[in-house]
Design a protein around this motif. Structure first.
Motif, PDB file in Angstrom:
ATOM      1  N   SER A  89       1.499  -1.318  -0.245  1.00 44.17           N
ATOM      2  CA  SER A  89      -0.157  -0.210  -0.150  1.00 44.17           C
ATOM      3  C   SER A  89       1.317   1.263  -0.390  1.00 44.17           C
ATOM      4  N   ARG A  90       1.985   0.966   1.175  1.00 39.47           N
ATOM      5  CA  ARG A  90       2.581   2.429   0.994  1.00 39.47           C
ATOM      6  C   ARG A  90       3.668   2.513  -0.615  1.00 39.47           C
ATOM      7  N   GLY A  91       4.049   1.816  -0.931  1.00 35.83           N
ATOM      8  CA  GLY A  91       4.654   1.855  -2.432  1.00 35.83           C
ATOM      9  C   GLY A  91       3.468   2.380  -3.704  1.00 35.83           C
ATOM     10  N   LEU A  92       2.513   1.276  -2.947  1.00 40.21           N
ATOM     11  CA  LEU A  92       1.475   2.529  -4.309  1.00 40.21           C
ATOM     12  C   LEU A  92       0.941   4.079  -4.404  1.00 40.21           C
ATOM     13  N   PRO A 103      -1.777  14.276  -3.188  1.00 37.08           N
ATOM     14  CA  PRO A 103      -1.921  13.559  -1.951  1.00 37.08           C
ATOM     15  C   PRO A 103      -2.800  12.277  -0.778  1.00 37.08           C
ATOM     16  N   GLU A 104      -3.581  14.093  -1.120  1.00 32.91           N
ATOM     17  CA  GLU A 104      -4.682  13.842   0.511  1.00 32.91           C
ATOM     18  C   GLU A 104      -5.464  12.287  -0.195  1.00 32.91           C
ATOM     19  N   GLU A 105      -6.353  12.851  -1.963  1.00 28.80           N
ATOM     20  CA  GLU A 105      -7.012  11.425  -1.750  1.00 28.80           C
ATOM     21  C   GLU A 105      -6.423   9.943  -1.519  1.00 28.80           C
ATOM     22  N   ILE A 106      -5.057   9.865  -2.117  1.00 32.59           N
ATOM     23  CA  ILE A 106      -4.376   8.940  -2.813  1.00 32.59           C
ATOM     24  C   ILE A 106      -4.090   7.870  -1.344  1.00 32.59           C
ATOM     25  N   CYS A 107      -4.099   9.092  -0.633  1.00 35.81           N
ATOM     26  CA  CYS A 107      -3.681   8.138   1.099  1.00 35.81           C
ATOM     27  C   CYS A 107      -4.382   7.707   1.024  1.00 35.81           C
ATOM     28  N   ARG A 108      -5.705   8.197   1.085  1.00 37.48           N
ATOM     29  CA  ARG A 108      -7.036   7.506   2.065  1.00 37.48           C
ATOM     30  C   ARG A 108      -7.611   6.132   1.568  1.00 37.48           C
ATOM     31  N   CYS A 112      -3.350   5.546   3.658  1.00 41.89           N
ATOM     32  CA  CYS A 112      -2.215   5.603   4.787  1.00 41.89           C
ATOM     33  C   CYS A 112      -2.080   7.296   4.733  1.00 41.89           C
ATOM     34  N   GLU A 113      -3.557   7.953   5.160  1.00 41.45           N
ATOM     35  CA  GLU A 113      -3.519   9.084   6.173  1.00 41.45           C
ATOM     36  C   GLU A 113      -2.588   9.089   7.036  1.00 41.45           C
ATOM     37  N   GLY A 114      -1.745   8.609   7.939  1.00 38.48           N
ATOM     38  CA  GLY A 114      -1.072   8.725   8.537  1.00 38.48           C
ATOM     39  C   GLY A 114       0.038   8.669   8.283  1.00 38.48           C
ATOM     40  N   GLU A 115       0.339   8.884   6.941  1.00 34.67           N
ATOM     41  CA  GLU A 115       1.782   8.909   6.343  1.00 34.67           C
ATOM     42  C   GLU A 115       1.771  10.130   5.028  1.00 34.67           C
ATOM     43  N   GLN A 116       0.647  10.803   5.182  1.00 37.50           N
ATOM     44  CA  GLN A 116       0.596  12.062   4.035  1.00 37.50           C
ATOM     45  C   GLN A 116       1.564  13.076   4.161  1.00 37.50           C
ATOM     46  N   LYS A 117       2.309  13.072   5.417  1.00 40.82           N
ATOM     47  CA  LYS A 117       3.178  14.146   5.706  1.00 40.82           C
ATOM     48  C   LYS A 117       4.236  13.932   5.404  1.00 40.82           C
ATOM     49  N   ARG A 118       4.334  13.213   5.675  1.00 42.54           N
ATOM     50  CA  ARG A 118       6.148  12.302   5.277  1.00 42.54           C
ATOM     51  C   ARG A 118       6.299  12.728   3.866  1.00 42.54           C
ATOM     52  N   PHE A 119       4.919  11.346   3.241  1.00 39.63           N
ATOM     53  CA  PHE A 119       4.716  11.595   1.890  1.00 39.63           C
ATOM     54  C   PHE A 119       4.941  12.864   1.003  1.00 39.63           C
ATOM     55  N   GLU A 120       4.089  13.333   1.081  1.00 39.33           N
ATOM     56  CA  GLU A 120       4.373  15.454   0.521  1.00 39.33           C
ATOM     57  C   GLU A 120       5.311  15.569   0.686  1.00 39.33           C
ATOM     58  N   ARG A 121       6.154  15.361   1.617  1.00 37.02           N
ATOM     59  CA  ARG A 121       7.200  15.795   2.682  1.00 37.02           C
ATOM     60  C   ARG A 121       8.836  15.297   1.299  1.00 37.02           C
TER      61      ARG A 121
END
Length: 227
Positions: A89-92, A103-108, A112-121
């Motif tokens: 899931s994280r890889g996708l 990012p918000e739509e993809i993480c939902r 992976c909502e809890g990792e959205q900020k990290r992925f965006e950064r």
């Protein structure tokens, strides 16, 4: 301007290529029923009761230590299955965010909502890095074909303004994480991509290829120029 080619044919321009997976329902197992007369002795109900009693007897014979060991093995198996699902899931999620999707739509979508900020950064760090400066064209999910006719797909292929190229492959883990033990396999994969694309574009040197670990925002060179 002659430009990218995925199958030996030069193209005037490159368009982003996506991929999709079509899920098919599992093939159901055939129905199994007891015969009306099993060895002329047991009915279906009698046989069912016999099987149940046999299972109960087997469980009673299992020692406390054996039962604890079995439960522990099952727990570890479930934990490993969960870890693999989360990694997928994280890889996708990373791949779609790095393609510029919301990012918000993809993480939902991938939980992976809890990792959205990290992925965006990580995405911002990737875009602002030296590796992405002076880029003329970016191509996501470029399909390739090996000499044996097998399909491959790069995460990102770029052409710089000076006419040079580079290949990037994203990983959601950190470069020092246990998953980075797969680096030999990743390296072989990227080396193959570089060999294919270097041959297609007839470059004097091997096209550089890099791993990008989003977990700690680290680039790792796998194939350098001339290698």
């Amino acid at each position: 301007m002659e430009f990218f080619s995925a199958g030996g044919k030069e193209l005037d321009s490159i368009s982003e290529v996506g991929s999709s997976v079509e899920w098919s329902p599992d093939i159901s197992a055939p129905e199994v029923s007891f015969a009306d007369n099993w060895h002329d002795a047991l009915s279906a109900d009698d046989m069912s009761r016999s099987i149940s009693l046999a299972c109960i007897s087997s469980e009673l014979m299992e020692t406390k230590e054996e039962r604890a060991r079995r439960f522990d093995e099952e727990r570890k198996h479930l934990q490993e299955a969960k870890r693999k699902r989360e990694n997928i899931s994280r890889g996708l999620c990373i791949h779609e965010i790095f393609e510029g999707k919301n990012p918000e739509e993809i993480c939902r979508k991938y939980g992976c909502e809890g990792e959205q900020k990290r992925f965006e950064r990580a995405f911002e760090h990737f875009k602002e890095s030296e590796y992405l400066k002076n880029v003329e064209t970016l191509v996501h999910e470029l399909p390739l074909t090996t000499a044996e006719g097998e399909g491959r797909r790069t995460d990102l292929f770029v052409r710089y303004k000076d006419g040079s190229y580079a290949i990037f492959d994203y990983k959601s883990s950190a470069s020092a994480s246990p998953d980075s033990g797969m680096r030999d396999a990743y390296s072989a994969q990227l080396t193959e991509y570089s060999d294919i694309l270097s041959a297609v574009y007839k470059t004097k040197e091997k096209i550089p290829a890099y791993l990008y670990f989003a977990g700690d925002e680290t680039f790792v060179e796998v194939v350098g120029k001339g290698r």
